[in-house]
Scaffold this motif. Structure first.
Motif, short mmCIF file in Angstrom:
data_model
loop_
_atom_site.label_atom_id
_atom_site.label_comp_id
_atom_site.label_asym_id
_atom_site.label_seq_id
_atom_site.Cartn_x
_atom_site.Cartn_y
_atom_site.Cartn_z
N GLY A 9 63.26 -11.83 -43.30
CA GLY A 9 63.80 -11.28 -42.28
C GLY A 9 64.00 -9.86 -42.24
O GLY A 9 65.03 -9.29 -41.70
N LEU A 10 63.04 -9.18 -42.70
CA LEU A 10 63.24 -7.77 -42.79
C LEU A 10 63.22 -7.29 -41.44
O LEU A 10 62.19 -7.31 -40.75
CB LEU A 10 61.99 -7.31 -43.68
N ARG A 11 64.23 -6.15 -41.21
CA ARG A 11 64.32 -5.66 -40.02
C ARG A 11 64.75 -4.07 -40.04
O ARG A 11 65.51 -3.79 -41.17
CB ARG A 11 65.15 -6.10 -39.00
N LYS A 12 64.18 -3.24 -39.34
CA LYS A 12 64.55 -1.49 -39.37
C LYS A 12 64.62 -1.03 -38.10
O LYS A 12 63.82 -1.26 -37.21
CB LYS A 12 63.38 -0.91 -40.34
N ALA A 13 65.87 -0.60 -37.95
CA ALA A 13 66.26 0.03 -36.77
C ALA A 13 67.27 1.13 -36.82
O ALA A 13 67.64 1.64 -37.73
CB ALA A 13 67.09 -0.99 -35.82
N PHE A 14 66.96 2.17 -35.97
CA PHE A 14 67.84 3.37 -35.91
C PHE A 14 68.76 3.67 -34.85
O PHE A 14 68.24 3.10 -33.65
CB PHE A 14 66.72 4.60 -35.84
N THR A 17 70.24 7.55 -29.37
CA THR A 17 70.92 8.88 -29.33
C THR A 17 71.64 9.04 -28.11
O THR A 17 71.31 8.15 -26.94
CB THR A 17 69.97 9.99 -29.28
N GLY A 18 72.88 9.62 -28.01
CA GLY A 18 73.64 9.47 -26.83
C GLY A 18 74.10 8.20 -26.34
O GLY A 18 74.27 8.01 -24.98
N GLY A 19 74.29 7.38 -27.18
CA GLY A 19 74.86 6.13 -26.71
C GLY A 19 73.67 5.18 -26.24
O GLY A 19 74.07 3.88 -26.03
N GLY A 20 72.55 5.61 -26.34
CA GLY A 20 71.44 4.40 -25.83
C GLY A 20 71.19 3.40 -26.84
O GLY A 20 71.56 3.38 -28.01
N ALA A 21 70.24 2.55 -26.40
CA ALA A 21 69.86 1.24 -27.31
C ALA A 21 69.26 1.91 -28.64
O ALA A 21 68.67 2.93 -28.54
CB ALA A 21 68.77 0.62 -26.77
N GLU A 22 69.30 1.18 -29.56
CA GLU A 22 68.75 1.29 -31.05
C GLU A 22 67.13 1.18 -30.80
O GLU A 22 66.51 0.38 -29.97
CB GLU A 22 69.28 0.42 -32.14
N PRO A 62 66.69 -1.76 -45.66
CA PRO A 62 66.32 -2.39 -44.41
C PRO A 62 67.62 -2.43 -43.69
O PRO A 62 68.82 -2.21 -44.11
CB PRO A 62 65.75 -3.40 -44.92
N THR A 63 67.86 -2.42 -42.26
CA THR A 63 68.65 -2.74 -41.45
C THR A 63 69.22 -4.01 -41.71
O THR A 63 70.45 -4.45 -41.97
CB THR A 63 68.35 -2.42 -40.04
N ASP A 64 68.31 -4.98 -41.88
CA ASP A 64 68.63 -6.37 -42.12
C ASP A 64 67.59 -6.91 -42.78
O ASP A 64 66.37 -6.48 -42.99
CB ASP A 64 68.84 -7.34 -40.71
N GLY A 65 67.81 -7.98 -43.53
CA GLY A 65 66.73 -8.77 -44.31
C GLY A 65 66.97 -8.73 -45.95
O GLY A 65 67.71 -7.47 -46.39
N SER A 214 51.49 -5.60 -35.39
CA SER A 214 51.26 -5.23 -34.01
C SER A 214 51.95 -3.86 -33.64
O SER A 214 52.64 -3.37 -34.84
CB SER A 214 52.29 -6.40 -33.07
N ASN A 215 51.81 -3.27 -32.84
CA ASN A 215 52.18 -2.12 -32.54
C ASN A 215 53.74 -2.06 -32.35
O ASN A 215 54.36 -2.92 -31.86
CB ASN A 215 51.65 -1.57 -31.02
N GLY A 216 54.16 -0.63 -32.78
CA GLY A 216 55.58 -0.43 -32.55
C GLY A 216 55.87 0.01 -31.31
O GLY A 216 55.07 0.37 -30.56
N PRO A 217 57.03 0.35 -30.98
CA PRO A 217 58.24 -0.20 -31.71
C PRO A 217 58.41 -1.92 -31.49
O PRO A 217 57.86 -2.39 -30.71
CB PRO A 217 59.52 0.45 -30.74
N ARG A 218 59.55 -2.11 -32.47
CA ARG A 218 59.76 -3.69 -32.64
C ARG A 218 58.42 -4.49 -32.89
O ARG A 218 57.99 -5.49 -32.16
CB ARG A 218 60.39 -4.29 -31.16
N ALA A 219 57.83 -4.01 -33.87
CA ALA A 219 56.45 -4.55 -34.33
C ALA A 219 57.05 -5.62 -35.36
O ALA A 219 58.05 -6.05 -35.64
CB ALA A 219 55.69 -3.33 -35.34
#
Length: 269
Positions: A9-14, A17-22, A62-65, A214-219
């Motif tokens: 379940g490996l996941r990486k997110a940042f 910016t400015g309150g936008g979606a990760e 990682p963020t999760d996993g 697959s291509n990122g983001p959310r690869a």
């Protein structure tokens, strides 16, 4: 050993910016690697290949996993994992012998100098740098520097070797020669290897399995392809096997067409 390395379940997110979606680099990556397997991971820039390798090296969280090696969760850098980057990362003030010996003394601080020197020489000879022991990195070619990095990684006898495009900056002839050396070394040591590459032919030559991102983001880890070519393949002979072109075409088709919209995982045998 089955499932020597486990990634769950490996996941990486940042954060946005400015309150936008990760920004999710990759999501829900799951795989296992058996002891002694050589795995190459391929995908376009931005899919998170290096981040996954850094997580396995303990250099990034990682963020999760979770990731486990030999039954223990990876929670930071360790000498049970050897890492070779595209840039050689040698200490410029040290000789070839000194760069490798530094790693060996870190692993076995109680060893005598003679034991360290003997051990280091074994791996210098293994990568065909005999006679260059006292040269500093500034006196070495690019290919020789990468040989030192490979020798240093193997010298600490890690449980797993992590390679981040180690031959990417080399000319074709030097790259081919070191590929051949790596094949010989890995087959002799039965080392477990996880390697990033952009070179499809390199992946076919070296790996037992090829992971396709697959291509990122959310690869996602889109496919796990088992290499059907015989274990004793070489650069000179693998092109004569009809399975080579079938496998090569499959990988290129994925990179050119299917990687852009892949949203689920599958396996190809």
């Amino acid at each position: 050993m089955q499932n020597f390395l486990q990634v769950q379940g490996l996941r990486k997110a940042f954060p946005g910016t400015g309150g936008g979606a990760e920004l999710v680099v990759f999501d829900d990556v799951n795989f296992t690697i058996d002891r002694g397997e050589f795995v190459c991971i391929i995908g376009h820039s931005g899919c998170g290949k290096t981040t996954i390798l850094n997580v396995l090296a303990g250099l990034e969280a990682p963020t999760d996993g979770h990731s486990f090696i030999d039954g223990r969760e990876i929670s930071g850098p360790s000498l049970d994992r050897g890492v070779v980057f595209q840039s050689h990362a040698l200490m410029p003030w040290m000789t070839v012998r000194g760069n490798i010996a530094f790693a060996v003394r870190s692993k076995w601080p109680d060893w005598s100098r003679s034991k360290v020197d003997s051990h280091v020489q074994q791996f210098i000879d293994m990568v065909h740098l005999t006679g260059s022991e006292d040269k500093k990195p500034s006196q070495l070619s690019g290919g020789m520097k990468q040989r030192v990095g490979i020798a240093r990684a193997f010298a600490i006898q890690p449980k797993m070797l992590l390679l981040d495009e180690p031959f990417g900056a080399l000319d074709a002839l030097t790259r081919g020669n070191i590929q051949d050396e790596l094949v010989t070394i890995v087959r002799g040591t039965q080392q477990t290897v996880f390697m990033i590459t952009h070179d499809v032919d390199e992946a076919i030559l070296l790996s037992d399995k090829i992971f396709l991102m697959s291509n990122g983001p959310r690869a996602v880890l889109a496919e796990i392809v088992t290499n059907p070519l015989p274990k004793d393949r070489t650069r000179a002979t693998m092109h004569h096997d009809p399975k080579f072109y079938e496998l090569r075409n499959h990988l290129i088709d994925f990179l050119v067409h299917r990687s852009k919209s892949y949203a689920s995982t599958s396996s190809v045998q």
